[in-house]
Design an enzyme around this catalytic site. Structure first.
Site, short mmCIF file in Angstrom:
data_model
loop_
_atom_site.label_atom_id
_atom_site.label_comp_id
_atom_site.label_asym_id
_atom_site.label_seq_id
_atom_site.Cartn_x
_atom_site.Cartn_y
_atom_site.Cartn_z
N GLU A 1 -2.04 -1.04 -7.77
CA GLU A 1 -2.77 -0.34 -6.61
C GLU A 1 -3.46 -1.44 -6.10
O GLU A 1 -4.29 -2.28 -6.61
CB GLU A 1 -3.68 0.79 -7.19
CG GLU A 1 -2.89 2.06 -7.55
CD GLU A 1 -3.93 3.20 -7.85
OE1 GLU A 1 -3.57 4.19 -7.54
OE2 GLU A 1 -5.00 2.78 -8.21
N TYR B 1 -3.62 1.48 1.93
CA TYR B 1 -3.33 1.81 0.38
C TYR B 1 -2.18 1.54 0.17
O TYR B 1 -0.97 1.81 0.84
CB TYR B 1 -3.69 3.06 -0.03
CG TYR B 1 -3.23 3.36 -1.39
CD1 TYR B 1 -4.15 3.32 -2.59
CD2 TYR B 1 -1.86 3.84 -1.63
CE1 TYR B 1 -3.61 3.47 -3.92
CE2 TYR B 1 -1.59 3.92 -2.86
CZ TYR B 1 -2.43 3.82 -4.29
OH TYR B 1 -1.97 4.21 -5.41
#
Length: 381
Positions: free
Chosen positions: A189, A101
């Site tokens: 993101e 991530y």
């Protein structure tokens, strides 16, 4: 301004972030054509401005034309948490060895940019933050100083990213930071950022939120704006340049200033009612602006009363009054109006409106008084 996944990936690719090969399809035929050109397997991915696509069946891996066509026909038109799928991203499948991530967002309380990196990607980052907060490596970036490659390298090592992915991840984070800053983003993101069996590191997903106030610096953002999910009320307000958000109540709200508009929504709730919208006309209360605001709210069948809450600071009360009176002459209203007018030249403005007051146009002494009157009228109609 939230981007669809394919838009987010194009945005990131413009800054050098590697993404899988793919194309956008609006029909099953287009989906098959893209898949044939890309090569199997492919992922058929619903494009909506909301998460949970995979759990809803909106993401399917297909190994041949028949599977692509079947998936496309099923997903197109699907309702995913209130949003209808109008297009698909057809994307080259990846053999994944590891998922990470990576993201940047604004940290207003700290006055900087917050970077987040984790070796536990592919799942909700909120769940990771709750169950294993130590698995997320955070870094606060001073906007003036920026982010150096040496700092990024230390950050990647601290996050325990796999050795094979270290150098590609450093490059990607550098490009991601450039996209965040120069692209005027509020949030970027990548989840997951993947390491493939071939040793590539790719952005397999992209969640991007851009600052809509930066469109004047990025003319191409108009294309992103055109795909924003809006109901009929919001679309009508947007076409008139109004800051509008539709809500579910019966009291229409017009206020000058975002803070005042939000406070008005809250005061209506405290009075036992519910706002039908948030509408900020900003510092202007000219005839055209006020008429446009009244037209948008007037076309909402749920609205039973309109509460105009104006505090004259830079804009003066008599100017506001002229705008309201002229707008009333232009717009045939279905709902009564409660008006609170305060601030600079407010007494003069109230006097101008005085001979128009009636059961359909009520003057309030204060914001709480206006909210209570509006809620009372809404309850009677």
């Amino acid at each position: 301004m939230d981007l669809l996944e394919y838009q987010g990936k194009r945005f990131l690719a413009d800054y050098g972030v590697p993404v899988p090969k793919g194309g956008v399809a609006e029909s099953a035929q287009e989906a098959v054509a893209w898949a044939e050109g890309i090569g199997y397997p492919v992922a058929v991915k619903a494009q909506v401005h909301i998460g949970g696509r995979g759990k809803a069946g909106g993401i399917v891996v297909a190994a041949n034309p028949t599977e692509v066509r079947s998936a496309a026909e099923r997903i197109l038109g699907m309702d995913i948490r209130g949003q209808v799928v109008k297009c698909l991203l057809i994307e080259k499948g990846s053999e994944i060895e590891a998922e990470y991530y990576a993201g940047f967002t604004l940290d207003r309380s700290a006055g900087g940019y917050l970077g987040m990196l984790s070796a536990q990607g592919g799942v909700d980052i909120e769940a990771v933050a709750e169950t294993a907060p130590e698995a997320i490596s955070r870094i606060l970036v001073n906007p003036v100083e920026g982010l150096t490659e040496a700092t990024i390298a230390s950050w990647v090592r601290f996050a325990r990213i796999d050795d094979r992915a270290t150098h590609p991840t450093i490059r990607i984070l550098s490009d991601l930071y450039a996209a965040f800053v120069h692209g005027d983003a509020d949030l970027i993101e990548i989840n997951p950022l993947v390491l493939t069996s071939a040793g590539e590191v790719l952005a397999l997903d992209a969640k991007v939120t851009l600052d809509s106030n930066s469109v004047f610096r990025h003319p191409n953002y108009q294309d992103f704006d055109a795909t924003q999910p809006r109901d009929d009320r919001e679309a009508a307000a947007h076409s008139r340049g109004l800051q509008y958000v539709g809500l579910d109540g019966t009291v229409g709200v017009i206020a000058n200033g975002a803070g005042l508009a939000m406070s008005t929504v809250d005061v209506i709730a405290q009075a036992g009612g519910a706002a039908a919208n948030f509408l900020d006309i900003g510092g202007a209360a000219e005839v055209e602006t006020m008429a446009s605001a009244l037209e948008v709210i007037n076309n909402d069948p749920r609205v039973k009363v309109i509460f105009i809450n104006i505090f004259g600071g830079i804009v003066q009360g008599d100017v506001v009054a002229r705008g309201i009176l002229a707008a009333l002459d232009r717009v045939k209203l279905r709902s009564p109006i409660v008006l609170r007018l305060d601030g600079t030249n407010a007494a003069k403005g109230r006097a101008m409106i005085g001979n128009r007051l009636s059961e359909r146009l009520v003057m309030a002494d204060s914001m709480p008084d206006g909210a209570m009157r509006a809620v009372e009228i809404a309850g009677r109609t």
